[in-house]
Structure formats: C-alpha cells, structure tokens
Design a protein around this motif. Structure first.
Motif, PDB file in Angstrom:
ATOM      1  N   MET A   1       0.896  -1.133  -0.108  1.00  0.00           N
ATOM      2  CA  MET A   1       0.084   0.237   0.026  1.00  0.00           C
ATOM      3  C   MET A   1       0.620   1.457  -0.262  1.00  0.00           C
ATOM      4  O   MET A   1       1.983   1.161   0.918  1.00  0.00           O
ATOM      5  CB  MET A   1      -0.870  -0.186   1.027  1.00  0.00           C
ATOM      6  CG  MET A   1      -2.039   1.585   0.796  1.00  0.00           C
ATOM      7  SD  MET A   1      -2.776   0.902   3.233  1.00  0.00           S
ATOM      8  CE  MET A   1      -3.634  -0.240   2.104  1.00  0.00           C
ATOM      9  N   SER A   2       0.349   2.078  -0.853  1.00  0.00           N
ATOM     10  CA  SER A   2       1.140   3.296  -0.753  1.00  0.00           C
ATOM     11  C   SER A   2       0.864   4.402  -0.097  1.00  0.00           C
ATOM     12  O   SER A   2      -0.017   4.466   0.524  1.00  0.00           O
ATOM     13  CB  SER A   2       1.508   4.408  -2.143  1.00  0.00           C
ATOM     14  OG  SER A   2       0.267   5.115  -1.645  1.00  0.00           O
ATOM     15  N   SER A   3       2.318   5.163   0.703  1.00  0.00           N
ATOM     16  CA  SER A   3       1.522   5.687   1.430  1.00  0.00           C
ATOM     17  C   SER A   3       0.463   6.892   1.350  1.00  0.00           C
ATOM     18  O   SER A   3       0.155   7.795   2.294  1.00  0.00           O
ATOM     19  CB  SER A   3       3.278   6.724   2.132  1.00  0.00           C
ATOM     20  OG  SER A   3       2.747   8.112   0.686  1.00  0.00           O
ATOM     21  N   ARG A   9      -8.045  -1.774   8.106  1.00  0.00           N
ATOM     22  CA  ARG A   9      -8.645  -1.226   8.941  1.00  0.00           C
ATOM     23  C   ARG A   9      -8.281  -2.851   9.836  1.00  0.00           C
ATOM     24  O   ARG A   9      -8.531  -3.647   8.758  1.00  0.00           O
ATOM     25  CB  ARG A   9     -10.072  -1.523   9.373  1.00  0.00           C
ATOM     26  CG  ARG A   9     -10.279   0.317   9.680  1.00  0.00           C
ATOM     27  CD  ARG A   9     -11.722   0.545   9.051  1.00  0.00           C
ATOM     28  NE  ARG A   9     -11.714   1.808   9.882  1.00  0.00           N
ATOM     29  CZ  ARG A   9     -13.073   1.991  10.054  1.00  0.00           C
ATOM     30  NH1 ARG A   9     -14.137   1.949   9.475  1.00  0.00           N
ATOM     31  NH2 ARG A   9     -13.573   3.649  11.108  1.00  0.00           N
ATOM     32  N   SER A  10      -8.447  -3.179  10.980  1.00  0.00           N
ATOM     33  CA  SER A  10      -8.391  -5.032  11.103  1.00  0.00           C
ATOM     34  C   SER A  10      -9.676  -5.089  12.408  1.00  0.00           C
ATOM     35  O   SER A  10      -9.637  -4.107  13.128  1.00  0.00           O
ATOM     36  CB  SER A  10      -6.684  -5.351  11.128  1.00  0.00           C
ATOM     37  OG  SER A  10      -6.761  -6.432  11.706  1.00  0.00           O
ATOM     38  N   ASP A  84      -1.480   2.352   8.949  1.00  0.00           N
ATOM     39  CA  ASP A  84      -0.476   2.296   7.388  1.00  0.00           C
ATOM     40  C   ASP A  84      -0.042   0.800   7.849  1.00  0.00           C
ATOM     41  O   ASP A  84       0.441   0.326   9.135  1.00  0.00           O
ATOM     42  CB  ASP A  84       0.758   2.501   7.404  1.00  0.00           C
ATOM     43  CG  ASP A  84       1.613   2.811   6.387  1.00  0.00           C
ATOM     44  OD1 ASP A  84       0.748   2.385   5.160  1.00  0.00           O
ATOM     45  OD2 ASP A  84       2.548   2.741   6.371  1.00  0.00           O
ATOM     46  N   GLN A  85      -0.807  -0.053   6.973  1.00  0.00           N
ATOM     47  CA  GLN A  85      -0.723  -1.721   6.940  1.00  0.00           C
ATOM     48  C   GLN A  85      -0.952  -2.624   8.192  1.00  0.00           C
ATOM     49  O   GLN A  85      -0.084  -3.478   8.485  1.00  0.00           O
ATOM     50  CB  GLN A  85       0.447  -1.916   6.609  1.00  0.00           C
ATOM     51  CG  GLN A  85       1.157  -1.117   4.770  1.00  0.00           C
ATOM     52  CD  GLN A  85       2.736  -1.580   4.640  1.00  0.00           C
ATOM     53  OE1 GLN A  85       2.793  -2.832   4.793  1.00  0.00           O
ATOM     54  NE2 GLN A  85       2.850  -0.878   3.637  1.00  0.00           N
ATOM     55  N   VAL A  86      -2.012  -2.273   8.794  1.00  0.00           N
ATOM     56  CA  VAL A  86      -2.354  -2.731   9.813  1.00  0.00           C
ATOM     57  C   VAL A  86      -2.614  -4.122   9.985  1.00  0.00           C
ATOM     58  O   VAL A  86      -2.196  -4.478  10.770  1.00  0.00           O
ATOM     59  CB  VAL A  86      -3.432  -1.752  10.772  1.00  0.00           C
ATOM     60  CG1 VAL A  86      -5.033  -1.841   9.485  1.00  0.00           C
ATOM     61  CG2 VAL A  86      -4.096  -2.138  12.405  1.00  0.00           C
ATOM     62  N   ILE A  87      -2.565  -4.448   9.482  1.00  0.00           N
ATOM     63  CA  ILE A  87      -3.522  -6.328   9.211  1.00  0.00           C
ATOM     64  C   ILE A  87      -2.356  -7.127   8.881  1.00  0.00           C
ATOM     65  O   ILE A  87      -1.832  -7.562   9.682  1.00  0.00           O
ATOM     66  CB  ILE A  87      -4.143  -6.362   7.616  1.00  0.00           C
ATOM     67  CG1 ILE A  87      -5.541  -6.020   7.729  1.00  0.00           C
ATOM     68  CG2 ILE A  87      -4.226  -8.155   7.184  1.00  0.00           C
ATOM     69  CD1 ILE A  87      -6.058  -6.206   6.385  1.00  0.00           C
ATOM     70  N   SER A 125      -7.126 -10.322   5.853  1.00  0.00           N
ATOM     71  CA  SER A 125      -6.275  -9.894   5.236  1.00  0.00           C
ATOM     72  C   SER A 125      -7.271  -8.839   4.907  1.00  0.00           C
ATOM     73  O   SER A 125      -8.237  -8.934   5.550  1.00  0.00           O
ATOM     74  CB  SER A 125      -7.165 -11.140   3.639  1.00  0.00           C
ATOM     75  OG  SER A 125      -8.533 -11.533   3.953  1.00  0.00           O
ATOM     76  N   THR A 126      -6.964  -8.145   3.844  1.00  0.00           N
ATOM     77  CA  THR A 126      -8.103  -7.085   3.489  1.00  0.00           C
ATOM     78  C   THR A 126      -9.659  -7.917   3.470  1.00  0.00           C
ATOM     79  O   THR A 126     -11.159  -7.522   3.970  1.00  0.00           O
ATOM     80  CB  THR A 126      -8.041  -5.901   2.471  1.00  0.00           C
ATOM     81  OG1 THR A 126      -7.644  -6.989   1.093  1.00  0.00           O
ATOM     82  CG2 THR A 126      -6.743  -5.266   3.001  1.00  0.00           C
TER      83      THR A 126
END
Ligand code: CMP
Length: 141
Positions: A1-3, A9-10, A84-87, A125-126
């Motif tokens: 994922m780009s900034s 969310r998780s 950012d990239q929480v999962i 996963s998302t």
C-alpha cells in the motif's frame, strides 16, 4: 500500500482468556504504543450464531467445537484498529497461532502457552477484515 492510500482497518478480538486473565490493558497498550488507532471497541459475549459466522471457514474442522465453547464462554473485547498496513502489523505483534511456538516479543509468544487459548484474533486479509468488521461493527460499514 502506498503512503497515499487510506489506512487499512483490522478486526481484533481480545479473547475470553485474555479478559479472564486481566490482560486487556496489556494487549491494548501494545497496539497503542505501536501507533495504531482504536476506531471502535466493545465488551461483549459472542453468541453461537456470531461464532459460526465469524469462524465460517473453521466450522467443519475438528478443533471448532471446543473453540466455539471457549469463544462463547465469557466476555471478550472486540475492536477495530487502523493504521498503515495494520493487518500485517497487527499479525506481527500478535505472533503465530500456537502460543508455544510464537516468537518471544509477540503477544502470544510472551503470554500464551496454548494453540486455542491464544489471547487475540486478528483479521488475516483485507477481505476478511471487511467481512469481520461487517459482523461486529455493521455501523462502520
Ligand atoms: P484465531 O486467529 O482466532 O483463528 C482460529 C482460531 O482457532 C485460532 O485463533 C485458535 O484459537 C484456534 N485454533 C487454530 N488451530 C487450532 C488447533 N489446531 N487446535 C485448537 N485450536 C486451534
């Protein structure tokens, strides 16, 4: 994922063993100290229907009946974390499924000695995050 992408969310469950052992604050503080945000949180006991829906991919497995008894056997804390990239970040903080094998420094590695009573569930996963958030916090959909 780009900034530039919106934060992920998780869905996280602080399981009944963690509540019973007084570890809710310990687990939450690890997520907060990492810099993740708590977007929603509720103290709730899972009923059978929600267990079957949440663990739909596991309902036919041999470990499911005792898992269901455990997960519905007392209150838990459900929350939605974002960042950012929480999962992937949360799964790294939580550690491998089996607490006996999870790396030291992770929540399960430091605090669990069980494959079932492993303190925390986190979306993998998302797609599963979207599905699980819909089950637990439909108002966020
Ligand atoms: P969780 O991340 O909530 O996803 C499925 C859960 O099933 C897992 O954490 C454990 O609590 C449980 N689980 C997975 N594998 C096993 C197993 N082999 N024996 C017992 N429980 C398991």
């Amino acid at each position: 994922m780009s900034s530039n992408s919106p934060d992920e969310r998780s869905l996280v469950l602080i399981k009944p063993d963690a509540v019973r052992r007084g570890l809710v604050g310990e687990v939450l503080s690890r997520f907060e100290r990492k810099g993740l945000r708590i977007d929603a949180m509720v103290h709730r006991t899972m009923d059978a229907a929600l267990a079957d829906a949440h663990y739909a991919e596991h309902v036919d497995k041999a470990f499911y009946p005792p898992l269901k008894d455990f997960m519905t056997g007392g209150p838990l804390v459900a929350l939605v974390l974002s960042g950012d990239q929480v999962i992937d970040v949360v799964r790294g903080l939580v550690g491998a499924t089996d607490g006996r094998r999870a790396a030291a420094g992770t929540i399960r590695g430091d605090l669990s000695l069980s494959n079932r009573e492993n303190l925390v569930h986190a979306s993998d996963s998302t797609d599963s995050a979207k599905r699980e958030i819909g089950l637990w916090f439909p108002e966020l959909g």
